[in-house]
Write a protein that holds these residues in place. Structure first.
Motif, PDB file in Angstrom:
ATOM      1  N   PRO A  39      -0.764  -1.714 -21.669  1.00 28.36           N
ATOM      2  CA  PRO A  39       0.027  -2.943 -21.515  1.00 28.36           C
ATOM      3  C   PRO A  39      -0.236  -3.644 -20.184  1.00 28.36           C
ATOM      4  O   PRO A  39      -0.594  -2.990 -19.199  1.00 28.36           O
ATOM      5  CB  PRO A  39       1.477  -2.434 -21.548  1.00 28.36           C
ATOM      6  N   ASP A  40      -0.044  -4.980 -20.168  1.00 30.58           N
ATOM      7  CA  ASP A  40      -0.194  -5.742 -18.914  1.00 30.58           C
ATOM      8  C   ASP A  40       0.689  -5.133 -17.834  1.00 30.58           C
ATOM      9  O   ASP A  40       1.813  -4.721 -18.112  1.00 30.58           O
ATOM     10  CB  ASP A  40       0.256  -7.199 -19.118  1.00 30.58           C
ATOM     11  N   GLY A  41       0.189  -5.118 -16.616  1.00 32.75           N
ATOM     12  CA  GLY A  41       0.997  -4.600 -15.508  1.00 32.75           C
ATOM     13  C   GLY A  41       0.891  -3.099 -15.339  1.00 32.75           C
ATOM     14  O   GLY A  41       1.471  -2.533 -14.406  1.00 32.75           O
ATOM     15  N   SER A  42       0.137  -2.427 -16.232  1.00 35.61           N
ATOM     16  CA  SER A  42      -0.021  -0.971 -16.093  1.00 35.61           C
ATOM     17  C   SER A  42      -0.855  -0.655 -14.866  1.00 35.61           C
ATOM     18  O   SER A  42      -1.745  -1.416 -14.497  1.00 35.61           O
ATOM     19  CB  SER A  42      -0.769  -0.383 -17.297  1.00 35.61           C
ATOM     20  N   VAL A  43      -0.579   0.481 -14.276  1.00 34.86           N
ATOM     21  CA  VAL A  43      -1.353   0.917 -13.108  1.00 34.86           C
ATOM     22  C   VAL A  43      -1.964   2.283 -13.422  1.00 34.86           C
ATOM     23  O   VAL A  43      -1.250   3.223 -13.797  1.00 34.86           O
ATOM     24  CB  VAL A  43      -0.447   1.035 -11.862  1.00 34.86           C
ATOM     25  N   LEU A  44      -3.275   2.367 -13.279  1.00 39.23           N
ATOM     26  CA  LEU A  44      -3.944   3.665 -13.455  1.00 39.23           C
ATOM     27  C   LEU A  44      -3.701   4.461 -12.184  1.00 39.23           C
ATOM     28  O   LEU A  44      -3.967   3.973 -11.084  1.00 39.23           O
ATOM     29  CB  LEU A  44      -5.443   3.433 -13.664  1.00 39.23           C
ATOM     30  N   THR A  70       0.863  -1.186   0.000  1.00 40.61           N
ATOM     31  CA  THR A  70       0.000   0.000   0.000  1.00 40.61           C
ATOM     32  C   THR A  70       0.903   1.240   0.000  1.00 40.61           C
ATOM     33  O   THR A  70       1.135   1.846   1.056  1.00 40.61           O
ATOM     34  CB  THR A  70      -0.912  -0.004   1.253  1.00 40.61           C
ATOM     35  N   PRO A  71       1.442   1.591  -1.179  1.00 40.94           N
ATOM     36  CA  PRO A  71       2.390   2.703  -1.214  1.00 40.94           C
ATOM     37  C   PRO A  71       1.767   4.013  -0.738  1.00 40.94           C
ATOM     38  O   PRO A  71       0.569   4.230  -0.920  1.00 40.94           O
ATOM     39  CB  PRO A  71       2.782   2.809  -2.690  1.00 40.94           C
ATOM     40  N   ARG A  72       2.600   4.875  -0.113  1.00 41.47           N
ATOM     41  CA  ARG A  72       2.014   6.088   0.477  1.00 41.47           C
ATOM     42  C   ARG A  72       1.885   7.226  -0.530  1.00 41.47           C
ATOM     43  O   ARG A  72       1.158   8.176  -0.296  1.00 41.47           O
ATOM     44  CB  ARG A  72       2.806   6.535   1.690  1.00 41.47           C
ATOM     45  N   ASP A  73       2.620   7.128  -1.654  1.00 45.40           N
ATOM     46  CA  ASP A  73       2.498   8.169  -2.681  1.00 45.40           C
ATOM     47  C   ASP A  73       2.982   7.609  -4.029  1.00 45.40           C
ATOM     48  O   ASP A  73       3.357   6.440  -4.126  1.00 45.40           O
ATOM     49  CB  ASP A  73       3.295   9.426  -2.280  1.00 45.40           C
ATOM     50  N   ARG A  74       2.970   8.470  -5.040  1.00 48.54           N
ATOM     51  CA  ARG A  74       3.331   8.001  -6.381  1.00 48.54           C
ATOM     52  C   ARG A  74       4.786   7.534  -6.459  1.00 48.54           C
ATOM     53  O   ARG A  74       5.120   6.590  -7.172  1.00 48.54           O
ATOM     54  CB  ARG A  74       3.119   9.121  -7.405  1.00 48.54           C
ATOM     55  N   LYS A  75       5.650   8.266  -5.714  1.00 48.67           N
ATOM     56  CA  LYS A  75       7.072   7.914  -5.750  1.00 48.67           C
ATOM     57  C   LYS A  75       7.263   6.489  -5.213  1.00 48.67           C
ATOM     58  O   LYS A  75       7.983   5.681  -5.810  1.00 48.67           O
ATOM     59  CB  LYS A  75       7.833   8.922  -4.875  1.00 48.67           C
ATOM     60  N   GLU A  76       6.580   6.201  -4.131  1.00 43.36           N
ATOM     61  CA  GLU A  76       6.719   4.873  -3.532  1.00 43.36           C
ATOM     62  C   GLU A  76       6.076   3.802  -4.427  1.00 43.36           C
ATOM     63  O   GLU A  76       6.582   2.685  -4.525  1.00 43.36           O
ATOM     64  CB  GLU A  76       6.071   4.875  -2.143  1.00 43.36           C
ATOM     65  N   LEU A  77       4.981   4.164  -5.066  1.00 42.47           N
ATOM     66  CA  LEU A  77       4.364   3.227  -6.022  1.00 42.47           C
ATOM     67  C   LEU A  77       5.352   2.912  -7.146  1.00 42.47           C
ATOM     68  O   LEU A  77       5.545   1.754  -7.525  1.00 42.47           O
ATOM     69  CB  LEU A  77       3.076   3.844  -6.591  1.00 42.47           C
ATOM     70  N   SER A  78       5.986   3.953  -7.658  1.00 37.71           N
ATOM     71  CA  SER A  78       6.935   3.787  -8.754  1.00 37.71           C
ATOM     72  C   SER A  78       8.090   2.869  -8.334  1.00 37.71           C
ATOM     73  O   SER A  78       8.476   1.940  -9.050  1.00 37.71           O
ATOM     74  CB  SER A  78       7.443   5.170  -9.159  1.00 37.71           C
ATOM     75  N   ASP A 104       3.710   2.477 -16.175  1.00 36.42           N
ATOM     76  CA  ASP A 104       3.914   1.157 -16.768  1.00 36.42           C
ATOM     77  C   ASP A 104       4.433   0.197 -15.688  1.00 36.42           C
ATOM     78  O   ASP A 104       4.656   0.597 -14.537  1.00 36.42           O
ATOM     79  CB  ASP A 104       4.832   1.224 -17.986  1.00 36.42           C
ATOM     80  N   GLY A 105       4.613  -1.056 -16.069  1.00 37.40           N
ATOM     81  CA  GLY A 105       4.978  -2.092 -15.103  1.00 37.40           C
ATOM     82  C   GLY A 105       6.351  -1.903 -14.481  1.00 37.40           C
ATOM     83  O   GLY A 105       6.694  -2.588 -13.526  1.00 37.40           O
ATOM     84  N   ARG A 106       7.147  -0.962 -15.027  1.00 40.70           N
ATOM     85  CA  ARG A 106       8.467  -0.706 -14.409  1.00 40.70           C
ATOM     86  C   ARG A 106       8.426   0.496 -13.485  1.00 40.70           C
ATOM     87  O   ARG A 106       9.431   0.923 -12.942  1.00 40.70           O
ATOM     88  CB  ARG A 106       9.511  -0.490 -15.502  1.00 40.70           C
ATOM     89  N   GLY A 107       7.231   1.100 -13.389  1.00 44.50           N
ATOM     90  CA  GLY A 107       7.091   2.230 -12.472  1.00 44.50           C
ATOM     91  C   GLY A 107       7.342   3.580 -13.118  1.00 44.50           C
ATOM     92  O   GLY A 107       7.478   4.587 -12.417  1.00 44.50           O
ATOM     93  N   ASP A 108       7.410   3.625 -14.445  1.00 41.77           N
ATOM     94  CA  ASP A 108       7.586   4.933 -15.112  1.00 41.77           C
ATOM     95  C   ASP A 108       6.223   5.577 -15.323  1.00 41.77           C
ATOM     96  O   ASP A 108       5.304   4.941 -15.859  1.00 41.77           O
ATOM     97  CB  ASP A 108       8.276   4.749 -16.468  1.00 41.77           C
ATOM     98  N   LEU A 109       6.116   6.844 -14.898  1.00 41.79           N
ATOM     99  CA  LEU A 109       4.870   7.589 -15.112  1.00 41.79           C
ATOM    100  C   LEU A 109       4.823   8.008 -16.580  1.00 41.79           C
ATOM    101  O   LEU A 109       5.727   8.686 -17.074  1.00 41.79           O
ATOM    102  CB  LEU A 109       4.831   8.824 -14.202  1.00 41.79           C
ATOM    103  N   MET A 110       3.781   7.606 -17.280  1.00 45.17           N
ATOM    104  CA  MET A 110       3.682   7.882 -18.714  1.00 45.17           C
ATOM    105  C   MET A 110       2.908   9.177 -18.932  1.00 45.17           C
ATOM    106  O   MET A 110       2.230   9.671 -18.026  1.00 45.17           O
ATOM    107  CB  MET A 110       2.978   6.719 -19.425  1.00 45.17           C
TER     108      MET A 110
END
Ligand SMILES: Cc1cc2nc3c(=O)[nH]c(=O)nc-3n(C[C@H](O)[C@H](O)[C@H](O)COP(=O)(O)OP(=O)(O)OC[C@H]3O[C@@H](n4cnc5c(N)ncnc54)[C@H](O)[C@@H]3O)c2cc1C
Length: 309
Positions: free
Chosen positions: A183-188, A41-49, A158-164
């Motif tokens: 792509p598979d693994g993408s996160v909205l 449960t990441p606390r922000d976008r940076k941690e999600l990435s 994307d699945g590597r954590g890059d904000l597109m």
């Protein structure tokens, strides 16, 4: 199972925001589902990435869950890392005619935000439980409106954590209860929605009207995952299942709802197999009577095909 190096990398990034071997029944509205290897449960976008980058590096599969209102998880659970975005929940007004919402915001907070400011456009979503990420991934909607009608653009990683770069509506492939093409693994991670200035009372009244209709026609006070099947063109899955005489059919503690035949409810202690048996029974009965083969709307997910199929 997550090996010790990957576990260490996840723990050093997420601290107590990662848990291991967690039953997913805690996180699904049907109260069904075996363990996830890990839930982050990441606390922000940076941690999600960073979390996505670690998963990519250690080749751990990921699955983003919203509030679990539209999933049936197998008893074997999910391998890899389940991502929950509930800490990414900012909502902001953008000029006069749009709001920007992060994917972990719940339907209830978005509705409240709009009502308090007298903003119209998303009233139809008030009774669609879940998060903004789930709304978008499912192109959630009711007869008159779907998310595709109100989305201006989406943001994703994307699945590597890059904000597109944000993608605008014209370039998105929204389908019936589906957003295809990412792509598979993408996160909205967020979206902008079009809204109009209106009147608080008017917005609230429309929401009350829609919620009242739901209360009268759906089982809202017992665990379910909403509509199990997609409506076939020109008809309603619930009508076809009811006509096949299956309202009230049971497998263990799972039942085809007496209130709305396109809902399967869990009276307590049902498992994924019980629900799948009812799904197959309804599909076979409707096909035998009408020739129509119903497709599931609920997302069947889990580590072992055999376990959910
Ligand atoms: C009582 C009830 C009534 C309902 N009524 C309706 C209705 O009227 N109309 C309707 O359309 N639906 C309805 N639903 C279904 C459900 O509310 C919607 O599908 C909702 O959009 C699910 O949101 P969620 O956050 O719970 O998504 P989840 O169930 O957690 O996930 C659904 C799918 O979206 C994916 N996903 C979720 N978040 C992300 C993200 N950030 N990035 C990438 N993928 C993601 C998941 O991996 C999964 O495949 C109802 C459900 C219930 C229980």
């Amino acid at each position: 199972m997550i090996d010790s190096q990957a576990r260490l990398a996840l723990e050093s990034t997420l601290a107590d925001r990662v848990e291991f071997e967690v039953p997913l029944s805690r996180y699904t509205s049907l109260r069904i589902g075996g363990p996830a290897d890990a839930i982050a449960t990441p606390r922000d976008r940076k941690e999600l990435s960073r979390t996505l980058a670690i998963c990519s590096e250690f080749e751990l599969p990921t699955r983003t869950l919203g509030s679990g209102f539209n999933v049936l998880v197998s008893e074997a659970g999910l391998r890899g890392v389940v991502l929950r975005l509930k800490k990414l929940r900012a909502i902001e007004r953008i000029g006069r005619d749009a709001i920007a919402v992060e994917a972990g915001a719940s339907h209830a907070t978005v509705t409240r935000f709009c009502v308090e400011r007298g903003l119209s456009g998303l009233e139809f979503g008030a009774g669609i439980p879940g998060t903004i990420g789930g709304w978008l991934a499912m192109n959630a909607g009711i007869g008159i409106r779907e998310m595709k009608d109100v989305v201006r653009s989406i943001e994703w990683m994307d699945g590597r954590g890059d904000l597109m770069a944000p993608v605008s509506r014209a370039d998105l492939d929204f389908r019936y209860r589906e957003l295809a093409g990412l792509p598979d693994g993408s996160v909205l991670v967020g979206a902008q929605f079009e809204i109009e200035e209106s009147d608080r009372v008017k917005v609230q009244n429309e929401i009350d009207r829609l919620l009242g209709h739901r209360q009268a026609t759906q089982p809202t006070d017992i665990p379910s995952c909403g509509s199990v099947f997609r409506n076939p063109p020109g008809d309603f899955a619930g009508r076809l299942i009811e006509a096949a005489g299956l309202k009230g059919s049971r497998e263990g503690a799972a039942e085809i709802s007496q209130v709305h035949a396109n809902f399967i409810v869990n009276h307590g202690g049902a498992n994924a197999r019980d629900v799948l048996r009812l799904i197959e029974r309804a599909r076979a009965a409707v096909a035998a009577e009408t020739g129509i083969v119903l497709e599931t709307e609920v997302q069947l997910i889990g580590s072992s095909e055999g376990d959910v199929a």
